[in-house]
Motif scaffolding. Structure first.
Motif, PDB file in Angstrom:
ATOM      1  N   ASN A 148       0.827  -1.200   0.000  1.00 26.02           N
ATOM      2  CA  ASN A 148       0.000   0.000   0.000  1.00 26.02           C
ATOM      3  C   ASN A 148       0.865   1.256   0.000  1.00 26.02           C
ATOM      4  OD1 ASN A 148      -2.325  -1.660   0.354  1.00 26.02           O
ATOM      5  ND2 ASN A 148      -1.943  -1.703   2.551  1.00 26.02           N
ATOM      6  N   LEU A 149       0.296   2.354  -0.487  1.00 24.65           N
ATOM      7  CA  LEU A 149       0.916   3.664  -0.375  1.00 24.65           C
ATOM      8  C   LEU A 149       0.191   4.465   0.700  1.00 24.65           C
ATOM      9  CD1 LEU A 149       1.452   4.486  -4.152  1.00 24.65           C
ATOM     10  CD2 LEU A 149       3.244   4.098  -2.457  1.00 24.65           C
ATOM     11  N   HIS A 150       0.972   5.235   1.476  1.00 22.10           N
ATOM     12  CA  HIS A 150       0.414   5.947   2.628  1.00 22.10           C
ATOM     13  C   HIS A 150       0.813   7.414   2.597  1.00 22.10           C
ATOM     14  CE1 HIS A 150       1.184   1.718   3.696  1.00 22.10           C
ATOM     15  NE2 HIS A 150       0.097   1.779   4.433  1.00 22.10           N
ATOM     16  N   CYS A 206      -4.550   5.340   3.134  1.00 24.30           N
ATOM     17  CA  CYS A 206      -3.909   4.119   2.640  1.00 24.30           C
ATOM     18  C   CYS A 206      -4.517   3.742   1.289  1.00 24.30           C
ATOM     19  CB  CYS A 206      -4.112   3.000   3.661  1.00 24.30           C
ATOM     20  SG  CYS A 206      -3.484   1.393   3.162  1.00 24.30           S
ATOM     21  N   PHE A 207      -3.674   3.569   0.282  1.00 23.21           N
ATOM     22  CA  PHE A 207      -4.136   3.214  -1.063  1.00 23.21           C
ATOM     23  C   PHE A 207      -3.582   1.839  -1.420  1.00 23.21           C
ATOM     24  CE2 PHE A 207      -3.539   3.303  -5.748  1.00 23.21           C
ATOM     25  CZ  PHE A 207      -4.874   3.452  -6.119  1.00 23.21           C
ATOM     26  N   ASP A 208      -4.470   0.871  -1.583  1.00 22.12           N
ATOM     27  CA  ASP A 208      -4.096  -0.498  -1.917  1.00 22.12           C
ATOM     28  C   ASP A 208      -3.766  -0.574  -3.408  1.00 22.12           C
ATOM     29  OD1 ASP A 208      -4.166  -3.275  -2.650  1.00 22.12           O
ATOM     30  OD2 ASP A 208      -5.256  -3.692  -0.804  1.00 22.12           O
ATOM     31  N   LEU A 209      -2.511  -0.903  -3.732  1.00 18.81           N
ATOM     32  CA  LEU A 209      -2.080  -0.934  -5.129  1.00 18.81           C
ATOM     33  C   LEU A 209      -2.673  -2.110  -5.901  1.00 18.81           C
ATOM     34  CD1 LEU A 209       1.652   0.085  -4.691  1.00 18.81           C
ATOM     35  CD2 LEU A 209      -0.149   1.450  -5.731  1.00 18.81           C
ATOM     36  N   GLU A 210      -3.147  -3.128  -5.217  1.00 24.25           N
ATOM     37  CA  GLU A 210      -3.764  -4.267  -5.888  1.00 24.25           C
ATOM     38  C   GLU A 210      -5.205  -3.953  -6.279  1.00 24.25           C
ATOM     39  OE1 GLU A 210      -3.653  -7.541  -7.843  1.00 24.25           O
ATOM     40  OE2 GLU A 210      -1.988  -7.313  -6.433  1.00 24.25           O
ATOM     41  N   THR A 211      -5.998  -3.503  -5.297  1.00 21.52           N
ATOM     42  CA  THR A 211      -7.425  -3.248  -5.533  1.00 21.52           C
ATOM     43  C   THR A 211      -7.704  -1.821  -5.976  1.00 21.52           C
ATOM     44  OG1 THR A 211      -7.801  -2.602  -3.227  1.00 21.52           O
ATOM     45  CG2 THR A 211      -7.985  -4.950  -3.764  1.00 21.52           C
ATOM     46  N   GLU A 212      -6.735  -0.919  -5.770  1.00 20.74           N
ATOM     47  CA  GLU A 212      -6.872   0.514  -6.037  1.00 20.74           C
ATOM     48  C   GLU A 212      -8.044   1.110  -5.248  1.00 20.74           C
ATOM     49  OE1 GLU A 212      -6.731   1.453 -10.185  1.00 20.74           O
ATOM     50  OE2 GLU A 212      -4.809   0.436 -10.500  1.00 20.74           O
ATOM     51  N   LEU A 213      -8.173   0.648  -4.009  1.00 22.36           N
ATOM     52  CA  LEU A 213      -9.189   1.154  -3.091  1.00 22.36           C
ATOM     53  C   LEU A 213      -8.514   1.889  -1.928  1.00 22.36           C
ATOM     54  CD1 LEU A 213     -11.614  -1.915  -2.903  1.00 22.36           C
ATOM     55  CD2 LEU A 213     -11.879   0.167  -4.274  1.00 22.36           C
ATOM     56  N   TYR A 214      -9.241   2.828  -1.332  1.00 28.13           N
ATOM     57  CA  TYR A 214      -8.736   3.615  -0.217  1.00 28.13           C
ATOM     58  C   TYR A 214      -9.242   3.083   1.118  1.00 28.13           C
ATOM     59  CZ  TYR A 214      -7.436   7.341  -3.530  1.00 28.13           C
ATOM     60  OH  TYR A 214      -6.871   8.064  -4.539  1.00 28.13           O
TER      61      TYR A 214
END
Length: 378
Positions: free
Chosen positions: A211-213, A227-235
Motif C-alpha cells: 500500500n501507499l500511505h 492508505c491506497f491499496d495498489l492491488e485493488t486501487e481502493l482507499y
C-alpha cells in the motif's frame, strides 16, 4: 626505455595478480551455470557491477530476462539522493558512492535548480524521481535503464511508487491518477473515490505492505493516514497517535510544513512527530492497520531541524538525515544521544531528496516496458 630491476620488482605483484585473475576466471568459466550464479550472488553489489563486464555470458546471467539472479542476490540497503551539483547519486550500505547519473542529454545546472529534482521513492531497486523538466521517471542505475512517464496530471498533490502484492504490478500514483508500468500500462488513469483524499501540498507517499500511505484531513478536520491499496486501487484510512503531541503553527498542524512525516523502519510503518522545537518522537505501528498499536520507538532530542529516519541497525540504533545539512547521524537507543556518522558531501539538503535504496538487477526491458532508454553516468 630502460627497464630497471626496481621497476620489475614493482610490476611483479601486478603481473602475479593478473595471472591469478585469469586462472580464477578460467576455473569459474568451467563450472556449471547454477554454481557460478550462486557464487556471484554472494558478492557485494559493487563487485557484481564489475562482473557484468567480464564476459557476455556473465552479463546475461546477471541481467537476463529470467530474473533468477536478482532473487539470489540480497544486498544491504544504501541511499539514493539528489546530487549537489547535477543529477542523482546512489551509494552502498557504507555510504560510499556506487554511481552518479542523470537523464540525457547531460545538463550543467545552477545551484538553485536542485529544487527541480526530487527522489520520490524506491521499490525493489527501481527509483522514481522527478527530473529537471518536472517529468517523472522510473530508473534502475544498476542496469543503466530508465523510462520517462507521460506528462503527469496537474493535481500532483501526492506522488508515490510501489508494487502490488498479488499481481506484482509496479504502479505510480500522482494526485488522483495512477500509472501502471509494463505491457498493460502507457497512460494515466483516474482513481475512483479519490475526491477528498488529497488535501495536502506535495508529499511523497510511503510504500509499505503493498500500500501507499500519506497524511490527509477528513471533512471533520481530523488528521488521518490515507492508505491506497495498489492491488485493488481502493482507499482506507486509520488514525494517528494521540493528537496532544501535535504542535500547531498559526492554527495549522505542523505536518503541513513537513514536520510530521511517515516513514518505514525495521519492517514497520512509522510516524516522525516534532513535539518540541528540538525534540522529535518516532512512533511505530506494531500491528499494521491497527491505530491502537502505535508505540513510541525513539525520542530524539537536542537536535534542531526536521529529521528523516533512514534505517535501524541490528542493535536498535537509528540512522537519520536532517533537512538542513548534508550530514548523516546515528541515534543510540542505549545512551539516547546522537553522533555524526557520515558526510554525504554531494548530498543537497532538501527534505524529499534522500531515500533508502536497495540495489537490484531488475531490468525494465525484461519487464516488457517499451521505450526504455539509457542513463547518463558521470
Amino acid at each position: 626505455m630502460k627497464i630497471t630491476k626496481r621497476m620489475m620488482n614493482k610490476s611483479a605483484p601486478i603481473a602475479l595478480a593478473l595471472r591469478r585473475s585469469k586462472r580464477i576466471l578460467c576455473f569459474l568459466s568451467n563450472l556449471p551455470q547454477d554454481i557460478i550464479r550462486k557464487i556471484l550472488g554472494r558478492l557485494l553489489i559493487r563487485s557484481i557491477m564489475r562482473c557484468k563486464y567480464v564476459c557476455k555470458s556473465w552479463r546475461s546471467m546477471i541481467e537476463g530476462e529470467g530474473g533468477d539472479f536478482g532473487m539470489l542476490h540480497t544486498p544491504q540497503p544504501g541511499l539514493a539522493f539528489v546530487h549537489r551539483d547535477m543529477g542523482f547519486e546512489v551509494c552502498d550500505e557504507a555510504c560510499e558512492p556506487l554511481c552518479h547519473f542523470d537523464f540525457p542529454p547531460p545538463l550543467k545546472i545552477y545551484s538553485t535548480t536542485y529544487l527541480l529534482r526530487v527522489v520520490v521513492g524506491s521499490t525493489n531497486g527501481l527509483i522514481l524521481v522527478c527530473g529537471i523538466d518536472a517529468r517523472l521517471c522510473v530508473c534502475n542505475p544498476i542496469t543503466s535503464e530508465y523510462i520517462k512517464l507521460p506528462l503527469q496530471p496537474a493535481d500532483s498533490h501526492v506522488v508515490g511508487f510501489g508494487v502490488s502484492k498479488l499481481s506484482g504490478q509496479y504502479k505510480i500514483i500522482c494526485g488522483a491518477h495512477v500509472y501502471t508500468l509494463g505491457r498493460g500500462g502507457g497512460c494515466w488513469r483516474g482513481i475512483v473515490g479519490a475526491t477528498g483524499r488529497l488535501r495536502l501540498p506535495w508529499e511523497n507517499a510511503v510504500f509499505f505492505n503493498g500500500n501507499l500511505h500519506w497524511l490527509t484531513i477528513d471533512s471533520k478536520e481530523n488528521t488521518l493516514v490515507c492508505c491506497f491499496d495498489l492491488e485493488t486501487e481502493l482507499y482506507s484510512n486509520f488514525s494517528l497517535p494521540p493528537p496532544d503531541h501535535i504542535i500547531y503553527d498559526d492554527g495549522y498542524p505542523l505536518y503541513l510544513n513537513g514536520g510530521y512525516q511517515l516513514c518505514v523502519l525495521d519492517g514497520r510503518l512509522c510516524l516522525c512527530d516534532i513535539v518540541q522545537p528540538c525534540r522529535t518522537v518516532i512512533w511505530q505501528m506494531n500491528t499494521y492497520g491497527d491505530a491502537n498499536s502505535w508505540v513510541k520507538a525513539y525520542a530524539v532530542g537536542d537536535i534542531i531541524g526536521i529529521i528523516l529516519p533512514l534505517k535501524v541497525f541490528a542493535n536498535g540504533d537509528l540512522l537519520f538525515a536532517k533537512s538542513d545539512d548534508d550530514q548523516l547521524y546515528i541515534y543510540s537507543k542505549k545512551t539516547e544521544r546522537h553522533v555524526k556518522n557520515a558526510h554525504l558531501r554531494q548530498y543537497k539538503s532538501y527534505f524529499y531528496n534522500i531515500v533508502t535504496y536497495i540495489p537490484s538487477f531488475l531490468s525494465l526491458t525484461a519487464m516488457g516496458i517499451p521505450n526504455v532508454q539509457s542513463l547518463s553516468f558521470y
